[in-house]
Scaffold this motif. Sequence first.
Motif, PDB file in Angstrom:
ATOM      1  N   TYR A 115     -13.125 -20.738  34.941  1.00 24.82           N
ATOM      2  CA  TYR A 115     -12.245 -19.700  34.133  1.00 24.82           C
ATOM      3  C   TYR A 115     -10.775 -20.042  33.981  1.00 24.82           C
ATOM      4  N   GLU A 116     -10.269 -21.042  34.046  1.00 30.21           N
ATOM      5  CA  GLU A 116      -9.066 -21.765  33.476  1.00 30.21           C
ATOM      6  C   GLU A 116      -9.281 -22.247  32.246  1.00 30.21           C
ATOM      7  N   ALA A 117     -10.303 -23.298  32.501  1.00 28.86           N
ATOM      8  CA  ALA A 117     -10.053 -24.179  31.895  1.00 28.86           C
ATOM      9  C   ALA A 117     -11.188 -23.438  30.497  1.00 28.86           C
ATOM     10  N   MET A 118     -11.723 -21.942  30.361  1.00 24.44           N
ATOM     11  CA  MET A 118     -12.110 -21.351  29.838  1.00 24.44           C
ATOM     12  C   MET A 118     -10.779 -21.421  29.225  1.00 24.44           C
ATOM     13  N   VAL A 119     -10.295 -20.740  29.426  1.00 26.84           N
ATOM     14  CA  VAL A 119      -8.841 -19.481  29.185  1.00 26.84           C
ATOM     15  C   VAL A 119      -8.444 -21.019  27.988  1.00 26.84           C
ATOM     16  N   LEU A 124     -18.742 -15.984  19.629  1.00 32.07           N
ATOM     17  CA  LEU A 124     -19.821 -15.811  20.707  1.00 32.07           C
ATOM     18  C   LEU A 124     -18.817 -15.765  21.885  1.00 32.07           C
ATOM     19  N   GLU A 125     -17.948 -16.771  21.802  1.00 33.22           N
ATOM     20  CA  GLU A 125     -17.346 -17.726  23.581  1.00 33.22           C
ATOM     21  C   GLU A 125     -16.135 -16.624  23.636  1.00 33.22           C
ATOM     22  N   ALA A 126     -15.726 -16.245  22.685  1.00 29.11           N
ATOM     23  CA  ALA A 126     -14.463 -14.998  22.345  1.00 29.11           C
ATOM     24  C   ALA A 126     -14.933 -14.244  23.338  1.00 29.11           C
ATOM     25  N   ILE A 178     -15.381 -12.074  30.321  1.00 30.29           N
ATOM     26  CA  ILE A 178     -16.049 -12.980  31.935  1.00 30.29           C
ATOM     27  C   ILE A 178     -15.198 -12.064  32.154  1.00 30.29           C
ATOM     28  N   ALA A 179     -13.608 -11.826  31.456  1.00 30.79           N
ATOM     29  CA  ALA A 179     -12.291 -11.391  32.124  1.00 30.79           C
ATOM     30  C   ALA A 179     -12.217 -10.346  32.806  1.00 30.79           C
ATOM     31  N   ARG A 180     -13.346  -9.203  32.239  1.00 31.70           N
ATOM     32  CA  ARG A 180     -13.702  -8.502  32.994  1.00 31.70           C
ATOM     33  C   ARG A 180     -13.949  -8.064  34.271  1.00 31.70           C
ATOM     34  N   ASP A 209      -6.192 -10.350  30.077  1.00 28.98           N
ATOM     35  CA  ASP A 209      -7.310 -11.155  29.404  1.00 28.98           C
ATOM     36  C   ASP A 209      -8.172 -10.868  28.120  1.00 28.98           C
ATOM     37  N   ALA A 210      -8.646  -9.759  28.463  1.00 31.50           N
ATOM     38  CA  ALA A 210      -9.788  -9.386  27.642  1.00 31.50           C
ATOM     39  C   ALA A 210      -9.601  -9.003  26.332  1.00 31.50           C
TER      40      ALA A 210
END
Length: 773
Positions: free
Chosen positions: A449-453, A507-509, A515-517, A524-525
């Motif tokens: 998650y941290e890397a994705m954000v 799509l990634e956003a 994922i945040a939810r 974050d969502a």
Amino acid sequence: MSSESPRSAAHAFDPSARWIGRDNPTPPSPPGSRPPAPLLRRDFGLAHRPEHATLHIVGLGYQMTEINGRPVSDALLDPPPSQYDRTAYSRTFDVTGLLQEGENTIGVELGRSYASGVGGPEAVWASEPRLLAQLDITLPDGGRRRVVSDGRWRMADGPTRDWMFLGEHHDAREEKTGWTTPGYDDSAWGPAPEQPAPTRDVVPADMPPVRITDTFGPVGVTRSGRGTKVYDFGRITAGWTRISVEGGRGTKVTLTYGQTLDEDGAVYTWLPDMHIDSYTLSGAGREVWEPRFTRHGFQYVEVSCPDDALSAFHIEARENHTALESTGTFCSGNPLLNRIHENQRRSLLLNHWGFPTDTSWRDRQGWTADTALYMDGAILNFAGVAEVYDRFLRTLRDARLPDGATPIYAPFGGEHPMYNDPSWSGMLVLMPWTLYQHYGDLKYLRDNYEAMVTWMDLMDAMVAKSGDLYDAYSFGDHSSPGSEDGGTMVLSPPEGGAITANGHLYLEARTLARIARELDRPGDAPRFDAMAGRIAAAFNAAFFDAAANVYRTPTQQGYRQTSNLVPLAFGLVPAGHEEAVLANLVADLTARGHRLDTGAIGTKLLLPVLTEHGLGELAYRIASQTQYPSWGHWVARGATTSWETWSHQGPEQTLDHPFLGTVEDWFFMHLAGIRAAAPGYAEVRVAPLFPEDLDHASASVLTPRGRVSSSWLRVDDRLTLTVDVPTGVPTEIQVPFRRDDVQVVQGQVTAADAQGDRTSYRTASARTVLRVR
């Protein structure tokens, strides 16, 4: 050999265990002039045979370990490659049965793997091979003994020179017989120098190892124009060969591996010295040898050695890959589909060897898009895939720059810096989501998650400067039809990468907001949903011709299927236009004789988009096509694996490259109809297709909750569908027939929905059988 499967539990090495190995030369040794693989050994005594003994070991890059002359494992090419300056992978083995009362010896040979550089020595983590080891021994009286890698080990040059990307060269005259057994005289050996830690973290590999999975001989032999013998093994494979030879001391046998032959019948090599092994005989009678630290993709092996130098010669292929357990099945009444399925399964296996790669022959890299495209098929077919991808994602996270910029493949040594292509680097977001859908484990989302954000925030800042669209380079719909005509590995699509890159970024956003939810990060969502909304608006303003209901890039000539599949698949088409955009796609497919015109990205989307819009018959016609471009065209040309291009037009193009073979997903998820309706198959949806020209199809998938299977058979226009699910798992079964025409033969079901010619049932029965009258 140890009896324990070499999967490592979490383990912290004792501070007394030190990294040891040869000093790094300055500058690093280039390919072709590397020092020999080091041999490291340590003698130690035991007053009693141990009650229990465990070896924890890291080779940076590969290790092959023996205790008292016996291997600790049958694992090969181990541990898996990693981003070596950040993470090294350990293995743990139960070696109780290898130790003895009295004198004992542990011996380790180290190979380079990717630790000496991916394509060369310029990687940021380039290093000579290193060893970190700890042997924990429990004695019968409860006493404990610990043997670690430290200054008491001895080291010498071995008989092997290796470099993963080139090959392995072994001189049997330099072998040190008995060096892993007690009593060996190592007085001529030097001390093994202690070295600074080459990595930040040591973590368990925690995935199945690479093993030999098949051994088979050639189907024929020819002579090339230069007089060498060329052995044909009948199919594309990956691994190496084992030779049995007899001849004079100093005789050198050279083995050149390749997937194709050149004009004079010799094996084609992409680069000089690439895919070449050699063995120099000791002259001591019959000698048997195979490599240990390299790997080749091949069908042909060219053997060169002086005329009449050998009195005996035998060769056989030694296929190897990550030992993934086969758990998924697919079969149909169409032999062509069955062959396509088997070819893709082989390509998937041959490209999993500690990490997922693009091809076993040319690049041998962990390309992110390739991996993300074919991972559904790998998961549906095999167990052990989750562990491989979990570690691959760690490697990808490790390979990022401090600002979150993400490379296009991993491990990534910095040799060819390319970052942030949404269709490649952005798979950092989509791969964990895919794992979560298949396995239902939030771990994959939490760990990344941290890397994705961080990456998504970087991309948000980037596109904010360019009208909410990504405008840097993207590979785009790689390997689209016609791109192979130049005969090279330059396979760029004519429309460029703007639509696919921005479609993926959207799509990634949107996925990251979901994922945040899922992770209860509701704060974050909204910002990622807002980012997706801005990209969608800019995307349609830039690429959508609302009057023609067609998506195109400014450089695009004519209609491009992928340019329209991406917005259809990702939900980007404005309300009221979807059917018209779909109709234009169907018109193009029809005009082409029901043939696709897609590269790797569009191919993944094509059949699912058609099927989910009620066009399953058209999807089946495309899947069954044998004219170029199609999967059936490969089969017609004798393919035994999936190819990099729709038609092989040059020797640089690989014949073992699973990213176009994603029809495999459709076999399971649409033709047989097995889908996860909730993450980890907590709920199941089965919605098969029943093409008019097909009389049966079946598939089964091993899910975290047990096996799910779907099988249907048509006999004399009467169709029977059998669905098996783990007891108690809520399941929806959908069939394209009127409710009055469907009879429930077995199982407790309720009619959940009936709309015209489509009926859905709900059930929690272990077996449900429906028959269409």
